[in-house]
Scaffold this active site. Structure first.
Site, PDB file in Angstrom:
ATOM      1  N   GLU A  22      37.357  46.027  31.244  1.00  0.00           N
ATOM      2  CA  GLU A  22      38.012  45.009  32.063  1.00  0.00           C
ATOM      3  C   GLU A  22      38.206  45.504  33.496  1.00  0.00           C
ATOM      4  OE1 GLU A  22      39.493  44.572  27.784  1.00  0.00           O
ATOM      5  OE2 GLU A  22      39.000  46.203  29.150  1.00  0.00           O
ATOM      6  N   CYS A  30      43.612  46.415  25.948  1.00  0.00           N
ATOM      7  CA  CYS A  30      44.676  47.394  25.715  1.00  0.00           C
ATOM      8  C   CYS A  30      45.826  47.095  26.678  1.00  0.00           C
ATOM      9  CB  CYS A  30      44.142  48.810  25.931  1.00  0.00           C
ATOM     10  SG  CYS A  30      43.752  49.173  27.660  1.00  0.00           S
TER      11      CYS A  30
END
Length: 149
Positions: free
Chosen positions: A59, A84
């Site tokens: 990401e 996460c």
């Protein structure tokens, strides 16, 4: 929340990124960012192992590749695995309005927290994403744990 049919095509881009990481010996997580018209504006994959950089999650890599913007609210982050806490924080910090997740069977991450902060979350529960990550966790449990720290 039910997924829009276009999400599968967006996920295909993130899956291609995940395969790039896996083929290079890395953690198989990919991400892509799309604008409100569905145009790709940034993509990336986990480079933690390849670059030895603990901050270069998929990401974050896609985010770096999408360039600076005055607002991220109308953008959609697509990732093969639930983000996460580090990546969820990035999404919240920069105000992404939508996150599309390939799967959250292997890792739940910060999805509930993102939802509680008004981010639209679509979990596609992709069998392909789930098996890719499950196989990696089985074969490389220590690398997976290091990537989640």
């Amino acid at each position: 929340m039910a997924a829009d049919p276009i999400h599968a095509g967006m996920l295909a881009v993130a899956l291609s990124e995940a395969r790039k990481s896996l083929d290079a010996g890395g953690i198989p997580v990919g991400a892509a960012i799309f604008d409100q018209r569905g145009c790709l504006i940034g993509a990336g994959h986990n480079r933690l192992v390849q670059d030895g950089d603990p901050s270069l999650h998929a990401e974050a890599h896609a985010f770096r590749n999408c360039g600076r913007r005055s607002s991220y609210r109308e953008l959609t982050m697509v990732t093969t695995v639930a983000p996460c806490w580090y990546c969820a924080g990035l999404l919240r910090q920069f105000g992404f309005g939508t996150v599309v997740v390939g799967e959250s069977r292997n890792y739940k991450g910060g999805l509930d927290w993102l939802r509680s902060n008004g981010v639209r979350v679509f979990d596609l529960d992709s069998a392909e994403c789930a098996s890719m990550v499950a196989d990696f966790i089985r074969d490389h449990p220590n690398i997976w744990r290091e990537g989640q720290a």
